[in-house]
Design an enzyme around this catalytic site. Structure first.
Site, mmCIF file in Angstrom:
data_model
loop_
_atom_site.group_PDB
_atom_site.id
_atom_site.type_symbol
_atom_site.label_atom_id
_atom_site.label_comp_id
_atom_site.label_asym_id
_atom_site.label_seq_id
_atom_site.Cartn_x
_atom_site.Cartn_y
_atom_site.Cartn_z
ATOM 1 N N GLU A 93 0.720 -0.960 0.011
ATOM 2 C CA GLU A 93 0.031 -0.007 0.133
ATOM 3 C C GLU A 93 0.938 1.083 -0.371
ATOM 4 O O GLU A 93 -0.162 2.518 -0.618
ATOM 5 C CB GLU A 93 -0.904 0.168 1.291
ATOM 6 C CG GLU A 93 -2.150 -1.048 0.693
ATOM 7 C CD GLU A 93 -2.681 -1.766 1.817
ATOM 8 O OE1 GLU A 93 -2.371 -1.405 3.638
ATOM 9 O OE2 GLU A 93 -3.536 -2.252 1.883
ATOM 10 N N SER A 208 -4.460 -12.065 3.802
ATOM 11 C CA SER A 208 -5.775 -12.425 3.533
ATOM 12 C C SER A 208 -5.976 -14.003 4.322
ATOM 13 O O SER A 208 -6.209 -14.998 4.521
ATOM 14 C CB SER A 208 -7.071 -13.120 2.360
ATOM 15 O OG SER A 208 -7.306 -11.882 1.464
ATOM 16 N N GLY A 230 -7.017 -7.991 8.307
ATOM 17 C CA GLY A 230 -8.154 -7.784 8.607
ATOM 18 C C GLY A 230 -8.264 -8.452 9.989
ATOM 19 O O GLY A 230 -9.348 -8.093 11.255
#
Ligand code: PGA
Length: 245
Positions: A93, A208, A230
């Protein structure tokens, strides 16, 4: 090692809440080295809460400069004063949205090492790279650039995170075999600097990773841990991943 990358989530109130839940749910002797990386504004709060816990603190980025007139930047020595011992560098990112290059990641990593912070250096290919058969070429270039000038001693204080860009936050995970092949490639590439240091270097998988897929990924011989986005924001999920080690 299981590292939680909180990204731009959790103000100081949410940080306190999440860390208290995490400390309560974590076994007294976790099966992995555990690192959490909250945003800058939460580092001091986190540093205080984690003082007598088995959890280490990491930042998500830092300046390549030592200090001075660099508006908006945070230096390695500032991170050290609030109890930070790791720093994520070159996350995809940062590369994608803030234009970070391999050269800049290299300067930041050298600065981190000089200051006594352990860099967690991220590399990863995009879906386009993978589909056009460029994965190894892209990763090789990222590794050579980010680790330029590294000694065996520098490698001993560093961590690599392999994060395929197409798997970050998408729910798509590399299969354990796919990830293992890339981790092996990374280790072999780095053995060009120092074979022993490369064999002992922690290489984390990120993208993930969840309680449901952690065990299989972590069972691969060259996957030494995970970088969790996450699922690091839910104490139960993060602890389940740690317990899967
Ligand atoms: P994710 O993020 O677990 O949400 O895919 C991983 C990361 O970007 O470090």
């Amino acid at each position: 090692m299981i590292a939680g990358n909180w990204k731009m989530n959790c103000d100081t109130v949410a940080t306190e809440k999440l860390l208290k839940s995490l400390i309560a749910a974590l076994p007294a002797e976790p099966k992995a080295d555990v690192v959490v990386c909250p945003p800058f504004t939460s580092l001091e709060t986190a540093g205080r809460l984690l003082k007598d816990s088995p959890i280490s603190l990491g930042a998500q980025n830092m300046s390549e400069k030592e200090g001075g007139a660099y508006t908006g930047e945070v230096s390695s020595s500032m991170l050290l004063t609030v109890g930070t011992s790791f720093c994520i560098l070159g996350h995809s990112e940062r590369r994608q949205y803030y234009g970070e290059t391999d050269e800049l990641v290299n300067v930041k990593a050298q600065r981190a090492l000089q200051a006594g912070l352990k860099p967690i250096i991220c590399v990863g290919e995009t879906l386009e790279d993978r589909e056009s058969g460029q994965t190894e070429k892209v990763l090789g270039k990222q590794l050579d650039g980010a680790l330029k000038g590294f000694s065996a001693d520098d490698l001993k204080k560093s961590v690599i995170a392999y994060e395929p860009v197409w798997a970050i936050g998408t729910g798509k995970t590399a299969t354990p075999e796919m990830a293992q092949a890339v981790h092996r490639f990374i280790r072999e590439r780095i053995s060009g600097i120092d074979k022993d240091a490369a064999e002992n270097l922690p290489i984390l998988y990120g993208g993930s990773m969840k309680p449901g897929n952690a065990k299989e990924l972590l069972a691969q011989p060259d996957i030494d841990g995970g970088m969790i986005g996450g699922a690091a924001l839910k104490a139960d999920d993060f602890v389940a991943i740690i317990n899967a080690v």
